[in-house]
Design a protein around this motif. Structure first.
Motif, mmCIF file in Angstrom:
data_model
loop_
_atom_site.group_PDB
_atom_site.id
_atom_site.type_symbol
_atom_site.label_atom_id
_atom_site.label_comp_id
_atom_site.label_asym_id
_atom_site.label_seq_id
_atom_site.Cartn_x
_atom_site.Cartn_y
_atom_site.Cartn_z
ATOM 1 N N SER A 127 0.886 -1.159 -0.203
ATOM 2 C CA SER A 127 -0.265 0.263 0.081
ATOM 3 C C SER A 127 1.244 0.888 -0.429
ATOM 4 C CB SER A 127 -0.778 -0.408 1.437
ATOM 5 O OG SER A 127 -1.342 -0.936 1.515
ATOM 6 N N SER A 260 1.059 -3.750 4.178
ATOM 7 C CA SER A 260 -0.238 -4.155 4.013
ATOM 8 C C SER A 260 -0.306 -5.082 5.580
ATOM 9 C CB SER A 260 0.266 -5.374 2.682
ATOM 10 O OG SER A 260 -0.714 -6.405 2.450
ATOM 11 N N SER A 349 -4.550 -3.714 -1.089
ATOM 12 C CA SER A 349 -3.569 -2.216 -1.507
ATOM 13 C C SER A 349 -4.027 -1.485 -2.977
ATOM 14 C CB SER A 349 -2.301 -2.974 -1.633
ATOM 15 O OG SER A 349 -1.911 -3.494 -0.445
ATOM 16 N N VAL A 352 -6.835 0.796 -1.675
ATOM 17 C CA VAL A 352 -6.897 1.795 -0.758
ATOM 18 C C VAL A 352 -5.625 2.898 -0.695
ATOM 19 C CG1 VAL A 352 -6.049 2.400 1.480
ATOM 20 C CG2 VAL A 352 -7.217 0.348 1.258
ATOM 21 N N ALA A 353 -4.977 2.348 -2.190
ATOM 22 C CA ALA A 353 -3.668 3.529 -2.655
ATOM 23 C C ALA A 353 -4.315 3.864 -3.942
ATOM 24 C CB ALA A 353 -2.595 2.464 -2.432
ATOM 25 N N ASN A 369 -7.370 6.316 3.597
ATOM 26 C CA ASN A 369 -6.267 6.715 3.175
ATOM 27 C C ASN A 369 -6.880 7.895 2.538
ATOM 28 O OD1 ASN A 369 -4.049 7.381 1.304
ATOM 29 N ND2 ASN A 369 -4.419 6.652 -0.408
#
Length: 502
Positions: A127, A260, A349, A352-353, A369
């Protein structure tokens, strides 16, 4: 952890496994494709808008950062285009180099083809690396510098060849032109080597030369900060006082999730391996350095993600024992479990990223995030401000001012405002304070963004409230735009009261 901390025997240069160029190259190709596809989605982040503004006003420093990232933002926009994809091209390159260096760290620690590939793949899909590789920011290049110094330090400790102090000094000097957090890494590594050895690397005649190189490269940046009253330290102190308690409470939990949760066993295996494997006693300093940085951050109240680059290095150390674990016993079952966890971790990941969800579906992601939300709605925000600006009679617009609460608002108006007929905005936030004040001849009206009133302004009324139209609860949703008729003091007298760092 168990084991002694006696001085390791004199390091010697041992043959390393061959670099896994083919499989690591495939990982890099996949990473480049994913980041390139993600770059144009949503829009600029507020920090990127600020970096673009700072890049137009190049200097040896700014109140909240050294000059490297604004310089790279300007270069990216000039070479690849003044767009999110163009500005982020250099962030993608930095992420690719970082992942390649992670594979080399695994190799430096004796990892073969499979370990190098695992280390590269885990880093590329973690991430934190996806977040900083997607957006241009100081953390993007800070991660690259920390991993590069980690690799060079491993080479120095493994071989005992003092000439490695020269590239360490060069990378450190360049890194200090990006972010002074690097001083934490350098101090932590120094303490760790003193504790665990091999201490003889400090007796090398090349060490002073490396220090001179670093000092020479960093000197203009340090000089600028000293000449301006060390504003970086003021900003850091503000982060500690405002967020320090929360940072300390969340520190340990966030260490487990920033890369992660799936990768926690890998970097824990790296710690255990470096501490217990007698062949890697020279690398124990990496484990101690991580804990030293953690202590520094807890004492100072720094942000938990500051220590994550060292976890990336420990994850590279854990790649080899992870490969061995997968090859033992019930290999099919272990590989099936690992494959399932890898799929789950990768999906988490990416969601979220990276900007893969529709913007109006981002609210659940923002808890993990919030930077996702800060990439949405800036053109619309500027249009809301423009709607208020157009209420000012045309004859008065020549002496009117747009004043914002923060640099993101100012950066957005500076980037998107000209096509809507807006003038240069002003702000007392961070380095925007140094780029003001408005001329004293600009006596009003004032479009005040992000506040309902302010000392020095008279007859203010809320004229609009920004709505991004998506129901997205980002920082600018609900921001008020106020229209004030007059300025009661000259801007040159009012301006010192408007400077703020938080």
């Amino acid at each position: 952890m168990t084991g002694t901390t006696t001085e390791p025997s004199t390091p010697t240069a041992q043959p390393l496994p061959q670099f896994a160029a083919g499989p690591v190259g495939l990982v890099l190709a996949g990473q480049a494709l994913v980041l390139s596809l993600a770059s144009p989605r949503y829009g600029f982040h507020r920090d990127e808008l600020y970096f673009l503004a700072a890049g137009k006003r190049l200097d040896w420093g700014y109140v909240d950062q050294p000059p490297l990232t604004p310089l790279l933002a300007r270069a990216g926009a000039a070479v690849f285009g003044d767009s999110p994809a163009g500005v982020r091209a250099l962030a993608t390159v930095a992420a690719l180099v970082t992942v390649a260096l992670v594979a080399l760290v695994a190799r430096e620690l004796g990892g073969g083809r499979s370990a190098q590939t695992l280390a590269a793949g885990a880093a590329a899909l973690s991430s934190f690396v996806l977040v900083v590789g997607h957006m241009l920011g100081t953390a993007t290049f800070d991660l690259l510098v920390w991993v590069a110094i980690g690799l060079l330090a491993m080479r120095l400790l493994r071989t005992g060849d003092g000439r490695w102090w020269l590239p360490i000094g060069a990378v450190a000097g360049a890194g200090l032109a990006n972010k002074w957090l690097l001083l934490m890494l350098l101090s932590a590594l120094g303490i760790a080597v003193l504790v665990t050895g091999p201490r003889q690397v400090f007796r090398s005649a090349w060490l002073p030369a490396g220090v001179v190189i670093a000092a020479a490269l960093a000197a203009p940046v340090v000089w600028w900060q000293a000449a301006h009253g060390w504003p970086l330290l003021t900003v850091a102190s503000g982060i500690s006082s405002d967020d320090g308690a929360e940072n300390r409470v969340l520190f340990v939990p966030l260490q487990l999730v920033y890369l992660s949760p799936v990768l926690v066993p890998v970097w824990l295996a790296g710690m255990v391996r470096l501490w217990r494997d007698p062949r890697l006693r020279w690398a124990r300093a990496l484990v101690v350095a991580y804990f030293v940085v953690c202590v520094e951050l807890l004492v100072l109240g720094g942000k938990p993600y500051y220590s994550i680059p060292l976890l990336v290095l420990l994850m590279a150390a854990g790649a080899e024992p992870t490969v061995r674990w997968l090859a033992r016993g019930r290999r099919a079952a272990r590989r099936g479990l690992a494959g399932g966890l890898a799929v789950i971790g990768t999906a988490m990941s990416v969601v979220v990223a990276l900007p893969v969800l529709p913007p109006d579906g981002l609210d659940p992601v923002l808890a993990m995030n919030k930077e996702q939300g800060e990439q949405v709605g800036w053109p619309e925000f500027t249009a809301t401000v423009a709607g208020v600006w157009r209420r000012i009679p045309a004859p008065q617009q020549a002496t009117a001012v747009i004043l914002t609460r923060n640099y993101g608002q100012a950066g957005a108006i500076e980037r998107y405002g000209p096509e809507l007929g807006l003038p240069q905005p002003y702000s007392g936030h961070m380095s925007y304070a140094d780029w003001g004040p408005p001329p004293d001849s600009h006596t009003g009206p004032v479009v005040l963004v992000g506040a309902t009133t302010m000392a020095g302004l008279g007859d203010c009324r809320v004229a609009a409230e920004h709505d991004n139209g998506l129901g997205l609860d980002n920082d600018e949703q609900g921001t008020v735009i106020t229209l004030c008729d007059t300025v009661t003091q000259p801007w040159s007298q009012l301006w010192p009261q408007l400077r703020h760092f938080y």
